[in-house]
Design an enzyme around this catalytic site. Sequence first.
Site, short mmCIF file in Angstrom:
data_model
loop_
_atom_site.label_atom_id
_atom_site.label_comp_id
_atom_site.label_asym_id
_atom_site.label_seq_id
_atom_site.Cartn_x
_atom_site.Cartn_y
_atom_site.Cartn_z
N GLY A 17 0.84 -1.20 0.00
CA GLY A 17 0.00 0.00 0.00
C GLY A 17 0.87 1.24 0.00
N GLU A 18 0.28 2.32 -0.48
CA GLU A 18 1.04 3.57 -0.55
C GLU A 18 0.18 4.73 -0.07
OE1 GLU A 18 3.38 3.69 -3.87
OE2 GLU A 18 4.27 5.65 -3.44
N ASP A 135 -6.62 9.12 10.96
CA ASP A 135 -6.64 8.59 9.59
C ASP A 135 -7.38 7.25 9.53
OD1 ASP A 135 -4.13 7.76 7.04
OD2 ASP A 135 -6.21 8.44 6.90
N1 LIG Z 1 -1.03 -6.75 4.66
C1 LIG Z 1 -0.36 -6.21 5.70
N2 LIG Z 1 0.26 -6.93 6.65
N3 LIG Z 1 0.80 -6.07 7.54
C2 LIG Z 1 0.53 -4.77 7.17
C3 LIG Z 1 0.83 -3.52 7.73
C4 LIG Z 1 0.36 -2.36 7.12
C5 LIG Z 1 -0.40 -2.43 5.93
C6 LIG Z 1 -0.98 -1.22 5.34
C7 LIG Z 1 -1.46 -0.24 6.18
C8 LIG Z 1 -2.06 0.87 5.67
C9 LIG Z 1 -2.25 1.00 4.31
N4 LIG Z 1 -2.95 2.08 3.85
S1 LIG Z 1 -2.34 3.15 2.81
O1 LIG Z 1 -3.39 4.08 2.47
O2 LIG Z 1 -1.73 2.46 1.72
C10 LIG Z 1 -1.17 3.99 3.73
C11 LIG Z 1 -1.63 4.97 4.58
C12 LIG Z 1 -0.70 5.70 5.30
C13 LIG Z 1 0.67 5.44 5.14
C14 LIG Z 1 1.05 4.45 4.27
CL1 LIG Z 1 2.71 4.10 4.09
C15 LIG Z 1 0.14 3.71 3.54
C16 LIG Z 1 -1.74 0.02 3.45
C17 LIG Z 1 -1.13 -1.09 3.97
C18 LIG Z 1 -0.68 -3.68 5.35
C19 LIG Z 1 -0.21 -4.83 5.99
#
Ligand SMILES: Nc1n[nH]c2ccc(-c3ccc(NS(=O)(=O)c4cccc(Cl)c4)cc3)cc12
Length: 289
Positions: A17-18, A135
Amino acid sequence: VPSTYQKRYLKKIMDLGEGHFGKVTLYKYDPTNDDTGELVAVKVLKQESGCVAEGLMKEIEILKSLDHINIVKYKGCCTEPGESSVQLIMEYLPMGSLRDYLPKTKVSVCQCLMYAQQICQGMDYLHSKRYVHRDLAARNVLVENNSLVKIGDFGLTKHIPEGEIYYRVREDGDSPVFWYAIECLKESKFSFASDVWSFGVTLYEILTRCDNRQSPPTKFYEMMGEAQGQITTMIIIDLLMKNMRLPCPRDCPHEVRLLMEQCWHKDQAQRPSFENLIVRFEAIRRTYD
Ligand SMILES: Nc1n[nH]c2ccc(-c3ccc(NS(=O)(=O)c4cccc(Cl)c4)cc3)cc12
């Protein structure tokens, strides 16, 4: 179990994710280099975003201090001596976020309400430590399995000192305005009650199964007519002041619609607490047994 990871043993697998300020990527941590390593999720901040290192260091300190079944587990961090880049290492949940999971999985209303209650449990715990999330959205809620979800990102989380009610920020460019409470849009004032507003939008996303055609941005743009970017905030404030809100999802039970509307009350003092929402979801779900 290591809590400091060496960057050279992290093998990139794919992006997870980004966000505006950072990126989350799946890595295999394989120090013995025989493919027996463990899968981990790694968050880095993008270089161009202002104070890179201390921003993520704060987030690491916050996630390290949290221990709750509905909050993603901290595993460690990766710091290269001298380099400014620091990386946050978290547990990997293969089923991804609700945004990945809901559109492709058949999920009953009762299961949606169970996910909603678990998010409230994680948020009630976060608020009990006087953290405001800022958020909360379906994209930041991760799926461990079809009966367990966890809040997965704390990039905008701030501590609210005792005796204070609000956290005030200078307006930053890419805010998730369609998840923002009215006082956040008008005065950049964030509080426990503004997290409850964002929860209401997240509940709407869950009940619409994160269908893009019904997403908060899509529905708000429909309500606004085609407005250009920068004055969007003013137009959303105007809509919200006229008590216009996101539409009721198709299979949304009446008492859940009521609950959702209370989360979006213009007066933040009238919004329920997460503690109260947990009790109400518990009662509503019991009518499904
Ligand atoms: N599949 C997973 N296993 N562990 C994780 C930890 C965080 C995430 C994660 C958490 C949040 C997002 N949302 S996001 O909108 O992509 C995002 C928002 C703010 C900052 C960032 Cl770097 C990314 C995307 C992925 C996914 C996993």
